[in-house]
Scaffold this motif. Structure first.
Motif, PDB file in Angstrom:
ATOM      1  N   VAL A 152       0.977   6.757  -6.991  1.00 59.61           N
ATOM      2  CA  VAL A 152      -0.106   7.670  -7.341  1.00 59.61           C
ATOM      3  C   VAL A 152       0.317   9.116  -7.109  1.00 59.61           C
ATOM      4  O   VAL A 152       0.063  10.002  -7.943  1.00 59.61           O
ATOM      5  CB  VAL A 152      -1.380   7.341  -6.534  1.00 59.61           C
ATOM      6  CG1 VAL A 152      -2.461   8.390  -6.789  1.00 59.61           C
ATOM      7  CG2 VAL A 152      -1.897   5.948  -6.906  1.00 59.61           C
ATOM      8  N   ARG A 153       0.969   9.373  -5.998  1.00 63.21           N
ATOM      9  CA  ARG A 153       1.406  10.742  -5.688  1.00 63.21           C
ATOM     10  C   ARG A 153       2.398  11.244  -6.729  1.00 63.21           C
ATOM     11  O   ARG A 153       2.305  12.384  -7.204  1.00 63.21           O
ATOM     12  CB  ARG A 153       2.032  10.797  -4.299  1.00 63.21           C
ATOM     13  CG  ARG A 153       2.371  12.208  -3.831  1.00 63.21           C
ATOM     14  CD  ARG A 153       3.037  12.220  -2.472  1.00 63.21           C
ATOM     15  NE  ARG A 153       2.200  11.628  -1.450  1.00 63.21           N
ATOM     16  CZ  ARG A 153       2.423  10.441  -0.875  1.00 63.21           C
ATOM     17  NH1 ARG A 153       3.475   9.716  -1.247  1.00 63.21           N
ATOM     18  NH2 ARG A 153       1.616   9.982   0.054  1.00 63.21           N
TER      19      ARG A 153
ATOM     20  N   LEU B 182      -5.430  11.563  -2.257  1.00 60.81           N
ATOM     21  CA  LEU B 182      -4.871  10.218  -2.165  1.00 60.81           C
ATOM     22  C   LEU B 182      -5.666   9.313  -1.230  1.00 60.81           C
ATOM     23  O   LEU B 182      -6.067   8.200  -1.599  1.00 60.81           O
ATOM     24  CB  LEU B 182      -3.415  10.325  -1.702  1.00 60.81           C
ATOM     25  CG  LEU B 182      -2.532   9.094  -1.852  1.00 60.81           C
ATOM     26  CD1 LEU B 182      -2.332   8.749  -3.310  1.00 60.81           C
ATOM     27  CD2 LEU B 182      -1.182   9.348  -1.180  1.00 60.81           C
ATOM     28  N   GLU B 183      -5.866   9.773  -0.007  1.00 57.12           N
ATOM     29  CA  GLU B 183      -6.540   8.921   0.968  1.00 57.12           C
ATOM     30  C   GLU B 183      -7.989   8.644   0.571  1.00 57.12           C
ATOM     31  O   GLU B 183      -8.490   7.531   0.756  1.00 57.12           O
ATOM     32  CB  GLU B 183      -6.468   9.554   2.363  1.00 57.12           C
ATOM     33  CG  GLU B 183      -5.060   9.663   2.918  1.00 57.12           C
ATOM     34  CD  GLU B 183      -4.299   8.338   2.867  1.00 57.12           C
ATOM     35  OE1 GLU B 183      -4.898   7.291   3.180  1.00 57.12           O
ATOM     36  OE2 GLU B 183      -3.107   8.360   2.512  1.00 57.12           O
TER      37      GLU B 183
ATOM     38  N   PHE C 253      -8.038   5.881  -2.197  1.00 59.08           N
ATOM     39  CA  PHE C 253      -7.885   4.499  -1.740  1.00 59.08           C
ATOM     40  C   PHE C 253      -9.036   4.071  -0.831  1.00 59.08           C
ATOM     41  O   PHE C 253      -9.379   2.887  -0.781  1.00 59.08           O
ATOM     42  CB  PHE C 253      -6.528   4.306  -1.067  1.00 59.08           C
ATOM     43  CG  PHE C 253      -5.395   4.210  -2.052  1.00 59.08           C
ATOM     44  CD1 PHE C 253      -5.251   3.080  -2.845  1.00 59.08           C
ATOM     45  CD2 PHE C 253      -4.498   5.248  -2.213  1.00 59.08           C
ATOM     46  CE1 PHE C 253      -4.226   2.991  -3.773  1.00 59.08           C
ATOM     47  CE2 PHE C 253      -3.472   5.176  -3.135  1.00 59.08           C
ATOM     48  CZ  PHE C 253      -3.335   4.045  -3.926  1.00 59.08           C
ATOM     49  N   SER C 254      -9.632   5.013  -0.131  1.00 59.42           N
ATOM     50  CA  SER C 254     -10.821   4.686   0.652  1.00 59.42           C
ATOM     51  C   SER C 254     -11.975   4.279  -0.259  1.00 59.42           C
ATOM     52  O   SER C 254     -12.691   3.296   0.009  1.00 59.42           O
ATOM     53  CB  SER C 254     -11.221   5.888   1.509  1.00 59.42           C
ATOM     54  OG  SER C 254     -12.431   5.629   2.207  1.00 59.42           O
TER      55      SER C 254
ATOM     56  N   ASP D  17       0.764  16.197  -5.626  1.00 60.64           N
ATOM     57  CA  ASP D  17       0.412  16.305  -4.207  1.00 60.64           C
ATOM     58  C   ASP D  17      -1.030  16.742  -3.980  1.00 60.64           C
ATOM     59  O   ASP D  17      -1.580  16.545  -2.889  1.00 60.64           O
ATOM     60  CB  ASP D  17       1.349  17.294  -3.509  1.00 60.64           C
ATOM     61  CG  ASP D  17       2.777  16.769  -3.413  1.00 60.64           C
ATOM     62  OD1 ASP D  17       2.946  15.534  -3.470  1.00 60.64           O
ATOM     63  OD2 ASP D  17       3.703  17.584  -3.299  1.00 60.64           O
TER      64      ASP D  17
ATOM     65  N   CYS E 266       2.086   1.843  -3.447  1.00 59.75           N
ATOM     66  CA  CYS E 266       0.999   2.291  -4.327  1.00 59.75           C
ATOM     67  C   CYS E 266       0.711   3.772  -4.118  1.00 59.75           C
ATOM     68  O   CYS E 266       0.493   4.524  -5.074  1.00 59.75           O
ATOM     69  CB  CYS E 266      -0.260   1.468  -4.070  1.00 59.75           C
ATOM     70  SG  CYS E 266      -0.141  -0.259  -4.573  1.00 59.75           S
ATOM     71  N   ARG E 267       0.709   4.192  -2.871  1.00 54.60           N
ATOM     72  CA  ARG E 267       0.464   5.595  -2.576  1.00 54.60           C
ATOM     73  C   ARG E 267       1.554   6.477  -3.179  1.00 54.60           C
ATOM     74  O   ARG E 267       1.272   7.548  -3.733  1.00 54.60           O
ATOM     75  CB  ARG E 267       0.376   5.805  -1.065  1.00 54.60           C
ATOM     76  CG  ARG E 267      -0.987   5.420  -0.495  1.00 54.60           C
ATOM     77  CD  ARG E 267      -1.002   5.399   1.024  1.00 54.60           C
ATOM     78  NE  ARG E 267      -2.359   5.383   1.538  1.00 54.60           N
ATOM     79  CZ  ARG E 267      -3.159   4.322   1.503  1.00 54.60           C
ATOM     80  NH1 ARG E 267      -2.720   3.189   0.981  1.00 54.60           N
ATOM     81  NH2 ARG E 267      -4.388   4.394   1.979  1.00 54.60           N
ATOM     82  N   ALA E 268       2.788   6.042  -3.084  1.00 52.32           N
ATOM     83  CA  ALA E 268       3.900   6.808  -3.655  1.00 52.32           C
ATOM     84  C   ALA E 268       3.771   6.891  -5.178  1.00 52.32           C
ATOM     85  O   ALA E 268       4.029   7.949  -5.778  1.00 52.32           O
ATOM     86  CB  ALA E 268       5.229   6.174  -3.264  1.00 52.32           C
TER      87      ALA E 268
ATOM     88  N   ALA F 147       0.811  -1.216   0.000  1.00 53.21           N
ATOM     89  CA  ALA F 147       0.000   0.000   0.000  1.00 53.21           C
ATOM     90  C   ALA F 147       0.844   1.266   0.000  1.00 53.21           C
ATOM     91  O   ALA F 147       0.513   2.234  -0.706  1.00 53.21           O
ATOM     92  CB  ALA F 147      -0.931  -0.012   1.209  1.00 53.21           C
ATOM     93  N   ASP F 148       1.933   1.276   0.761  1.00 56.91           N
ATOM     94  CA  ASP F 148       2.750   2.487   0.803  1.00 56.91           C
ATOM     95  C   ASP F 148       3.394   2.758  -0.554  1.00 56.91           C
ATOM     96  O   ASP F 148       3.506   3.912  -0.979  1.00 56.91           O
ATOM     97  CB  ASP F 148       3.800   2.406   1.912  1.00 56.91           C
ATOM     98  CG  ASP F 148       4.546   1.077   1.947  1.00 56.91           C
ATOM     99  OD1 ASP F 148       4.162   0.144   1.223  1.00 56.91           O
ATOM    100  OD2 ASP F 148       5.511   0.963   2.724  1.00 56.91           O
TER     101      ASP F 148
END
Length: 234
Positions: free
Chosen positions: A71-72, A81-82, A85-86, A77, A67-69, A64-65
């Motif tokens: 997308v960002r 993001l949150e 994924f939610s 920025d 994936c977040r990177a 997950a971390d």
């Protein structure tokens, strides 16, 4: 299992006996990667963002971390993001709870074989503890593993070796005596980094040339892995 189901080099070379098996989950045990990809696309649509399937597939096998990177770095920025994924979790939960989650070919016969031969087995997944437990319980697999290692249980996710080393330790089997079963590049690399031989059963993305060169075999489904374990257990 007839020997001809195995690649020739696995029939002609000696192999260390398999004393433990470590499975990936998504795309390997569960036909869930396509659902996760559809959920990502739907989440982007909810936000009015074009998040194409080709981009989503870059997240397969990535914690997950990571994936977040990704997308960002791609969307900047200011991207929510949150919330993205939610929303993906919400869509995925609907897909799963309405019966779209199924087992991959060969899962139950392989687990039955491990039961017959008293071979311990674990899961090493990049998914969260909540998602992992929920999905495994839903398909009736939760109680069929001796250990389940999720992204929440390690400090470094795949392709780092930690998930596989942790899983091997929890079933009490040395890495060199384990067999890893993976569908993704990052997962296969994690197993190799842990010193664990790996058979790759690709799901939505093809293995890299580096993984092809290092894996025991690239095969179409878990039926072939079952043949290997039948042949190479003590």
């Amino acid at each position: 299992m007839p020997a001809e189901f195995l690649p020739d080099h696995l029939l002609s070379t000696s192999q260390t006996p398999v004393r433990g098996v470590v499975f990936d989950m998504d795309g390997l045990l569960l036909d869930s990667e396509s659902l996760a990809m559809d959920a990502l696309v739907a989440a982007g649509r909810d936000l009015g963002e074009d998040v194409p399937l080709s981009f989503c597939r870059r997240m397969i096998g990535v914690p997950a971390d990571g994936c977040r990177a990704l997308v960002r770095d791609t969307y900047g920025d200011s991207f929510p993001l949150e919330r993205f994924f939610s929303l993906q979790e919400e869509h995925l939960r609907v897909f799963v709870d309405t019966g779209r989650l199924v087992l991959k070919t060969g899962v139950l016969p392989l687990l039955d074989l491990l039961d017959e031969r008293h071979i311990p087995r674990a899961i090493a997944t990049s998914s969260s503890r909540y998602r992992t437990d929920h999905h495994l319980k839903l398909v009736g697999l939760f109680d069929r593993f001796d250990a389940i290692v999720t992204r929440d249980d390690v400090s470094r996710g795949k392709p780092d070796a930690e998930p596989y080393l942790t899983a091997a330790s929890r079933i009490g089997v040395a890495p060199e005596e384990c067999l890893a079963l993976e569908d993704s590049r990052s997962g296969a690399q994690a197993a190799l980094n842990a010193g664990i031989r790996v058979i790759v059963i690709p799901d939505l993305i093809a293995p890299s040339e580096e993984i092809r060169a290092q894996a025991l075999a690239i095969v179409k489904d878990l039926t072939v892995a079952r043949g290997y374990i039948e042949r190479h257990t003590a």
